[in-house]
Motif scaffolding. Structure first.
Motif, PDB file in Angstrom:
ATOM      1  N   GLY A  84     -12.029  -3.236  -4.955  1.00 50.03           N
ATOM      2  CA  GLY A  84     -10.638  -3.653  -4.777  1.00 50.03           C
ATOM      3  C   GLY A  84      -9.893  -3.727  -6.107  1.00 50.03           C
ATOM      4  N   ARG A  85     -10.562  -4.249  -7.128  1.00 54.31           N
ATOM      5  CA  ARG A  85      -9.938  -4.309  -8.457  1.00 54.31           C
ATOM      6  C   ARG A  85      -9.722  -2.907  -9.024  1.00 54.31           C
ATOM      7  NH1 ARG A  85     -13.605  -8.532  -8.874  1.00 54.31           N
ATOM      8  NH2 ARG A  85     -15.042  -7.275 -10.123  1.00 54.31           N
ATOM      9  N   GLU A  86     -10.678  -2.001  -8.788  1.00 55.72           N
ATOM     10  CA  GLU A  86     -10.542  -0.620  -9.256  1.00 55.72           C
ATOM     11  C   GLU A  86      -9.339   0.058  -8.588  1.00 55.72           C
ATOM     12  OE1 GLU A  86     -12.640   1.686 -11.086  1.00 55.72           O
ATOM     13  OE2 GLU A  86     -14.253   0.334 -11.668  1.00 55.72           O
ATOM     14  N   VAL A  87      -9.156  -0.167  -7.285  1.00 54.83           N
ATOM     15  CA  VAL A  87      -8.027   0.424  -6.562  1.00 54.83           C
ATOM     16  C   VAL A  87      -6.716  -0.133  -7.104  1.00 54.83           C
ATOM     17  CG1 VAL A  87      -6.885   0.526  -4.305  1.00 54.83           C
ATOM     18  CG2 VAL A  87      -9.333   0.983  -4.475  1.00 54.83           C
ATOM     19  N   GLN A  88      -6.659  -1.434  -7.360  1.00 55.36           N
ATOM     20  CA  GLN A  88      -5.449  -2.035  -7.928  1.00 55.36           C
ATOM     21  C   GLN A  88      -5.137  -1.447  -9.303  1.00 55.36           C
ATOM     22  OE1 GLN A  88      -6.241  -6.231  -7.909  1.00 55.36           O
ATOM     23  NE2 GLN A  88      -5.690  -6.479  -5.754  1.00 55.36           N
ATOM     24  N   GLU A  89      -6.170  -1.249 -10.118  1.00 54.50           N
ATOM     25  CA  GLU A  89      -5.980  -0.668 -11.441  1.00 54.50           C
ATOM     26  C   GLU A  89      -5.457   0.765 -11.315  1.00 54.50           C
ATOM     27  OE1 GLU A  89      -8.530   0.367 -15.476  1.00 54.50           O
ATOM     28  OE2 GLU A  89      -9.468  -0.797 -13.890  1.00 54.50           O
ATOM     29  N   LEU A  90      -5.986   1.529 -10.367  1.00 47.19           N
ATOM     30  CA  LEU A  90      -5.520   2.896 -10.136  1.00 47.19           C
ATOM     31  C   LEU A  90      -4.039   2.900  -9.767  1.00 47.19           C
ATOM     32  CD1 LEU A  90      -5.962   5.962  -9.630  1.00 47.19           C
ATOM     33  CD2 LEU A  90      -6.526   5.339  -7.287  1.00 47.19           C
ATOM     34  N   CYS A  91      -3.631   2.033  -8.872  1.00 49.34           N
ATOM     35  CA  CYS A  91      -2.218   1.952  -8.475  1.00 49.34           C
ATOM     36  C   CYS A  91      -1.336   1.596  -9.670  1.00 49.34           C
ATOM     37  CB  CYS A  91      -2.042   0.938  -7.343  1.00 49.34           C
ATOM     38  SG  CYS A  91      -2.791   1.447  -5.787  1.00 49.34           S
ATOM     39  N   LEU A  92      -1.810   0.708 -10.518  1.00 51.24           N
ATOM     40  CA  LEU A  92      -1.061   0.334 -11.716  1.00 51.24           C
ATOM     41  C   LEU A  92      -0.895   1.530 -12.651  1.00 51.24           C
ATOM     42  CD1 LEU A  92       0.269  -1.950 -13.372  1.00 51.24           C
ATOM     43  CD2 LEU A  92      -1.979  -2.368 -14.368  1.00 51.24           C
ATOM     44  N   VAL A  93      -1.958   2.313 -12.838  1.00 51.85           N
ATOM     45  CA  VAL A  93      -1.896   3.489 -13.703  1.00 51.85           C
ATOM     46  C   VAL A  93      -0.917   4.515 -13.121  1.00 51.85           C
ATOM     47  CG1 VAL A  93      -3.221   5.463 -14.564  1.00 51.85           C
ATOM     48  CG2 VAL A  93      -4.181   3.162 -14.714  1.00 51.85           C
ATOM     49  N   ILE A  94      -0.959   4.733 -11.811  1.00 53.19           N
ATOM     50  CA  ILE A  94      -0.028   5.678 -11.176  1.00 53.19           C
ATOM     51  C   ILE A  94       1.404   5.192 -11.353  1.00 53.19           C
ATOM     52  CG2 ILE A  94       0.735   6.674  -8.976  1.00 53.19           C
ATOM     53  CD1 ILE A  94      -2.218   6.671  -8.109  1.00 53.19           C
ATOM     54  N   ARG A  95       1.625   3.892 -11.173  1.00 51.82           N
ATOM     55  CA  ARG A  95       2.970   3.327 -11.327  1.00 51.82           C
ATOM     56  C   ARG A  95       3.476   3.517 -12.761  1.00 51.82           C
ATOM     57  NH1 ARG A  95       2.070  -1.244  -8.958  1.00 51.82           N
ATOM     58  NH2 ARG A  95       2.817  -0.520  -6.957  1.00 51.82           N
ATOM     59  N   GLU A  96       2.587   3.295 -13.748  1.00 49.97           N
ATOM     60  CA  GLU A  96       2.975   3.462 -15.150  1.00 49.97           C
ATOM     61  C   GLU A  96       3.240   4.922 -15.494  1.00 49.97           C
ATOM     62  OE1 GLU A  96      -0.230   1.759 -17.356  1.00 49.97           O
ATOM     63  OE2 GLU A  96       0.423  -0.295 -17.017  1.00 49.97           O
ATOM     64  N   MET A  97       2.424   5.834 -14.963  1.00 54.21           N
ATOM     65  CA  MET A  97       2.550   7.256 -15.285  1.00 54.21           C
ATOM     66  C   MET A  97       3.613   7.945 -14.459  1.00 54.21           C
ATOM     67  SD  MET A  97      -1.305   8.673 -15.635  1.00 54.21           S
ATOM     68  CE  MET A  97      -0.714  10.321 -15.978  1.00 54.21           C
ATOM     69  N   GLY A  98       3.948   7.404 -13.314  1.00 56.71           N
ATOM     70  CA  GLY A  98       4.830   8.072 -12.358  1.00 56.71           C
ATOM     71  C   GLY A  98       6.060   8.679 -12.997  1.00 56.71           C
ATOM     72  N   GLY A  99       5.934   9.942 -13.413  1.00 61.66           N
ATOM     73  CA  GLY A  99       7.042  10.623 -14.063  1.00 61.66           C
ATOM     74  C   GLY A  99       8.153  10.951 -13.086  1.00 61.66           C
ATOM     75  N   GLY A 100       7.815  11.362 -11.898  1.00 60.67           N
ATOM     76  CA  GLY A 100       8.823  11.695 -10.908  1.00 60.67           C
ATOM     77  C   GLY A 100       8.813  10.669  -9.809  1.00 60.67           C
ATOM     78  N   HIS A 101       9.687  10.867  -8.859  1.00 59.45           N
ATOM     79  CA  HIS A 101       9.727   9.965  -7.711  1.00 59.45           C
ATOM     80  C   HIS A 101       9.733  10.797  -6.455  1.00 59.45           C
ATOM     81  CE1 HIS A 101      10.149   6.235  -9.903  1.00 59.45           C
ATOM     82  NE2 HIS A 101      10.989   6.862 -10.718  1.00 59.45           N
ATOM     83  N   GLY A 102       9.005  10.310  -5.447  1.00 60.96           N
ATOM     84  CA  GLY A 102       8.896  11.008  -4.177  1.00 60.96           C
ATOM     85  C   GLY A 102      10.173  10.908  -3.373  1.00 60.96           C
ATOM     86  N   GLU A 103      10.084  11.347  -2.135  1.00 62.83           N
ATOM     87  CA  GLU A 103      11.235  11.381  -1.226  1.00 62.83           C
ATOM     88  C   GLU A 103      11.879  10.016  -1.058  1.00 62.83           C
ATOM     89  OE1 GLU A 103       9.639  12.994   2.347  1.00 62.83           O
ATOM     90  OE2 GLU A 103       9.081  14.879   1.405  1.00 62.83           O
ATOM     91  N   GLU A 104      11.098   8.984  -1.038  1.00 60.10           N
ATOM     92  CA  GLU A 104      11.633   7.637  -0.819  1.00 60.10           C
ATOM     93  C   GLU A 104      11.622   6.804  -2.098  1.00 60.10           C
ATOM     94  OE1 GLU A 104       9.689   5.863   2.537  1.00 60.10           O
ATOM     95  OE2 GLU A 104       9.804   7.721   3.671  1.00 60.10           O
ATOM     96  N   GLY A 105      11.560   7.459  -3.252  1.00 60.66           N
ATOM     97  CA  GLY A 105      11.626   6.757  -4.529  1.00 60.66           C
ATOM     98  C   GLY A 105      10.303   6.228  -5.037  1.00 60.66           C
ATOM     99  N   GLN A 106       9.185   6.595  -4.388  1.00 63.75           N
ATOM    100  CA  GLN A 106       7.880   6.113  -4.852  1.00 63.75           C
ATOM    101  C   GLN A 106       7.438   6.904  -6.083  1.00 63.75           C
ATOM    102  OE1 GLN A 106       8.123   7.795  -1.796  1.00 63.75           O
ATOM    103  NE2 GLN A 106       7.117   6.610  -0.217  1.00 63.75           N
ATOM    104  N   PRO A 107       6.680   6.273  -6.955  1.00 63.56           N
ATOM    105  CA  PRO A 107       6.142   6.987  -8.114  1.00 63.56           C
ATOM    106  C   PRO A 107       5.169   8.078  -7.670  1.00 63.56           C
ATOM    107  CG  PRO A 107       5.893   4.610  -8.383  1.00 63.56           C
ATOM    108  CD  PRO A 107       6.357   4.852  -6.985  1.00 63.56           C
ATOM    109  N   VAL A 108       5.236   9.236  -8.328  1.00 58.82           N
ATOM    110  CA  VAL A 108       4.311  10.339  -8.053  1.00 58.82           C
ATOM    111  C   VAL A 108       3.728  10.832  -9.370  1.00 58.82           C
ATOM    112  CG1 VAL A 108       5.492  11.071  -5.946  1.00 58.82           C
ATOM    113  CG2 VAL A 108       6.125  12.106  -8.123  1.00 58.82           C
TER     114      VAL A 108
END
Length: 159
Positions: A84-108
């Motif tokens: 669970g902590r690893e998954v949370q860390e992954l989401c944090l890294v994606i949020r930090e790196m998210g250069g673009g935004h998806g259709e609904e504004g989510q980090p990609v």
């Protein structure tokens, strides 16, 4: 001439003096044997007759689950918490790196970029991505992601 004692002479060592009797060895062996036989009654892989444990049958509550309060249950809970902590860390890294935004504004982020960044953090990126997708936290195309061939697959952070 002196008579011999019932106890053998002590065995001397640099650290301790130990008196060993045959009766004490026999009692220890018997205690171990009884405990082992009782344990084997609850071991489903033992060939010592039918196990007497009350394991849930297929379809019953608790089937395929470790016994309540066992070390196996504790290890499973610890592993679940760690993942669970690893998954949370992954989401944090994606949020930090998210250069673009998806259709609904989510980090990609593209898998190749994430792999290059995340490889220094963990060597289990694909497994954690699959777990995060199962939990509904990320979305990407395909069943499995492979370094090189899937570098341009877009991973979208949903939450």
């Amino acid at each position: 001439m002196e008579m011999a004692n019932d106890a053998p002479p002590p065995f001397e060592d640099d650290r301790t003096v130990c008196v060993v009797s045959v009766k004490g060895l026999k009692e220890n062996w018997q205690r171990w044997s009884n405990e082992h036989q009782e344990h084997q009654k609850h071991n489903p892989f033992s060939s010592d007759g039918q196990p007497v444990c009350t394991q849930p049958l297929l379809g019953q509550n608790g089937y395929g689950r470790p016994q309540e309060g066992s070390l196996t249950q504790r290890r499973g809970q610890d592993a679940q918490s760690h993942i669970g902590r690893e998954v949370q860390e992954l989401c944090l890294v994606i949020r930090e790196m998210g250069g673009g935004h998806g259709e609904e504004g989510q980090p990609v982020v593209e898998f190749g970029q994430l792999f290059e960044r995340y490889v220094t953090i963990s060597n289990k990126l694909v497994g954690i991505l699959l777990r995060a997708r199962k939990q509904g936290l990320v979305q990407f195309e395909g069943e499995m992601l492979w370094q090189g061939q899937d570098d341009h697959v877009v991973i979208t952070l949903l939450q």
